[in-house]
Design a protein around this motif. Sequence first.
Motif: not given
Length: 469
Positions: A423-428, A457-460, A435-437
């Motif tokens: 998720a972090e990798g997709h986010f950045y 939760q922060d990413i979501i 990232a949310k998935i």
Amino acid sequence: MLSRPRSTTARSTVARTARGFATLLLAAAVAVSGSVSAFAQNVPIVRDAEIEALVRDYARPIFKAAGLANDGIDIVLVNDSSFNAFVTGRRLFINTGALMTAETPNEIIGVIAHEAGHIAGGHQQKLRDQLERAKTMAIIATLLGAGAIVAGATTNSRGLAGAGMGVAAGGGEMAQRSILAYQRTEETTADRSAMTYLNATGQSGMGMLKTFSRFQNALSLSGAQVDPYRISHPMPQERIANLEVLVKQSPYVGNVDPPALQQRHDMMRVKIAAYVGGQAAATRLMRKNPGSLASRYGEAQLAYLYGNLAQGLAKTNALIKEQPKNPYFQELRGDILMKANKPKDAADAYAKAVSLDPARSGLLPVSLGQALMAVGTPETLKKAVTQISNGLARDRENAEGYRYLAQAYGELGNIPAADLATAEGHFYSGDYQNAKIFAMRAQKNMKRGEPGWLRAQDIINYAPPGKRK
């Protein structure tokens, strides 16, 4: 029957004028916008511990002189062959083309000083304010012009419709020139600020002059006829004339870069040439200073990149013998050993690079983690998680690093942690949907309220700029 085609054409002209001005606004807005990550901006960035450390060393005294030392300015390297640098938010972007073209550190330091002038002067926020004023001008002009066109169409008056087109086009033109004139003023201000910072740090402005002379020569060779009111920077000859006075007044005009810094600069240029420009580009640079440390470094890089690993390792070992405390020679040794399928030996080299690195780059621990993963034992996988996590703690936006961390966690059987790292990798990377998935997948197997759950939760909950309510 004929009035409708004329008014349709006129309305199309108004639409094109509005679209043209909107394009200008969009371009300027991109220039002043911030984002969570350079990846998310789709900027083709280059990551390299050695080059990043050198450019930060160039920038550190300049930022201090500009009062920006504690403002967390990030420097991002852009994979682009043109000589350019620009600022968005708290990020300073420098093209690899600028780094490879500049023959001395002073040229790049002058570029950084100029961009620091924009940041310290708050020019981005002022540009936002100017854009709002110009946008209002354009909208009013477009509405007035559209009203005249409609009136002309209704009365079948070609003159009134034509006047309406003129009002609309003229309003957009006036707004556009207003923005560009404002930007030219800010560029001149940034030049003056740059000289102030260079004087405060005892450095010459000759590098800036050389850079602007390069721009002027390029413009002359292109044969382009440029309207000085349609460019956002002052015309090169004006800029050089104004800057030359300030440079020659400086007591530091004759200062040159320290030999050790020049050597690092030469090594950086050869490295960029080898990786980005190819074998021929690197060889051209090496021929200018045969036998130098930079040329021998280039030879080792080319041997590694083009398949002669034994020769590359021998040349790199010779470099290490000459400079045993250079972390980037150890990094190259690790790269060669990884390519030779010797991950254990590579891990030893990367570990030395990490221990020697004064800049504490987050990239080197990630490379060490990759080598430990390739060794493949449960013990080395755990060490890999530790090293990659250390690297990401120093460099939170390294999207690729999170992917390696996810792989290491997956091989250890820690699936929730692997999902969160993914998720972090997709986010950045700016892929917020995936990232949310993966953040939701991670949360399902985590205890509510624990640090990993909270980060998921922060990413979501994250809403990209422009989509926030």
